[in-house]
Enzyme design. Structure first.
Site, PDB file in Angstrom:
ATOM      1  N   LYS A  63       0.804  -1.220   0.000  1.00 20.21           N
ATOM      2  CA  LYS A  63       0.000   0.000   0.000  1.00 20.21           C
ATOM      3  C   LYS A  63       0.838   1.272   0.000  1.00 20.21           C
ATOM      4  CE  LYS A  63      -3.934  -2.199   0.065  1.00 20.21           C
ATOM      5  NZ  LYS A  63      -4.864  -2.185  -1.074  1.00 20.21           N
ATOM      6  N   SER A 299      -3.350 -12.287   4.647  1.00 18.22           N
ATOM      7  CA  SER A 299      -3.809 -12.214   3.251  1.00 18.22           C
ATOM      8  C   SER A 299      -2.810 -12.864   2.309  1.00 18.22           C
ATOM      9  CB  SER A 299      -4.070 -10.758   2.828  1.00 18.22           C
ATOM     10  OG  SER A 299      -2.867 -10.036   2.694  1.00 18.22           O
TER      11      SER A 299
END
Length: 369
Positions: A63, A299
């Site tokens: 991110k 994840s």
């Protein structure tokens, strides 16, 4: 004869790699091959598995790329000006990336996230970067965070800037411009499958588009929690795979085929949507740490589990599968991923410690615990 006069030069420092600031270290992460962790089916199929180590970005996740690009894109457009406050609602990693970039650029920052125990690290990291954190009611989910954040920005429209990661085109754009080309070159221009989790959908949209342009036969596979298969039209239910499975279809993936309902099958350049359970994500994240020395979050455990499913298919024989490892596992010590080890550590390291002069030299051996 007098010797010729020598000319003295004032030392002029030259720019070196050490003169880069933190913003220059975003991206260009390693792509590594793993072998020891592979299933017997993957080994028998001679599948080449490559993992893109996005945890090696300075803020610890993929991110960081979108955080930097969204802010710099807004600066270029004039919508983000000095003195303004940057705001975002997030499951955590984007918030950390934005908080870090804001600290480096001198912006104030407000991060909105749900008030849930597994978000402890995200909270304290954002605060350490100087951001303010607003915590919302977990029961209201992503829609509740969105409404709260949009109302907050609307009340301060001249001084607040919403990065809006779920809808900001600077998100998939940076993956098309950087992450995709990096993977293509690092893999030796050989990618048959690309596996990524679905948070905003920006990675699947940007990287997937680039790789399919380079290799039209490349399969782009999106991963979501088995408990929340909204991209197949199923209902959302709670899960513990932070960063993916927000409970609503990702806008960028919706835009790949705006008139197509969410159901089984391809969508735009995405070949298929597969899944992993919360338990499987922990299992595979733990295996990666134990057998490859690669510590990833839940994840990434989910995406690797799906990569193993793909590697077992007959048509995957001899193929190359690239998997995104979005973030570092050390960021999840409040998550069930670490539950067993934390319980062991609490016994191994009692409070107060044993300070008796008569104590044995060895007080704990984890192999016999």
């Amino acid at each position: 004869r007098n010797p010729l006069p020598t000319r003295t030069h004032q030392h002029q420092p030259t720019a070196t790699m050490t003169d880069m600031n933190i913003l220059h270290t975003v991206g260009k992460t390693p792509l590594v091959r793993v072998c020891r962790v592979l299933t017997e089916e993957a080994k028998a199929n001679n599948v080449r598995i490559l993992i893109k180590l996005e945890m090696q970005n300075p803020g610890g996740s993929i991110k960081d790329r979108i955080a930097k690009n969204m802010l710099e894109d807004a600066e270029k457009k004039g919508t983000l000006k000095p003195g303004m406050t940057v705001v975002e609602y997030t499951s955590g990693n984007t918030g950390i990336g934005i908080a870090m970039i804001c600290a480096a650029k001198g912006y104030k920052c407000i991060i909105v996230m749900p008030q849930l125990p597994p978000f402890e690290e995200r909270y304290i990291i954002c605060r350490m970067f100087g951001a303010d954190v607003h915590l919302t009611a977990p029961v209201k989910g992503l829609p509740g965070m969105k409404v709260y954040t949009e109302e907050l920005v609307a009340k301060n429209v001249d001084s607040f800037f919403l990065t809006n990661q779920f809808y900001n085109e600077a998100n998939p754009k940076i993956h098309y411009e950087t992450t995709g080309p990096e993977i293509w070159e690092q893999s030796g221009k050989n990618v048959d499958y690309f596996v990524t989790g679905v948070g905003t959908g920006g990675t699947a949209t940007g990287v997937g588009k680039y790789l399919v342009e380079k290799n039209p036969k490349c399969k782009v596979v999106c991963v979501e929690p088995t408990e929340s298969r909204v991209h197949l039209g199923a209902a959302h239910s709670p899960h513990t795979i932070l960063g993916i499975g927000a409970g609503i279809p990702a806008n960028f993936l919706t835009q790949l085929a705006p008139d197509q309902p969410y159901e089984e099958g391809p969508r735009g350049h995405v070949s298929e949507f597969l899944s992993a359970t919360s338990t499987e994500s922990i299992e595979w994240a733990t295996k990666l740490a134990n057998t490859e020395g690669i510590m990833v979050g839940p994840s990434s455990g989910a995406t690797f589990k799906v990569a193993m499913d793909l590697a077992a298919r007959p048509e995957a024989k001899g193929k190359t599968i690239v998997v995104i490892a979005a973030s570092h596992g050390i960021r999840y010590t409040a998550h069930p991923l670490w539950k067993e080890k934390k319980e062991e550590a609490s016994k191994a390291l009692p409070r107060p410690p044993n300070m008796s002069k008569d104590a044995d030299t060895l007080l704990w051996d984890s192999s016999t615990a």
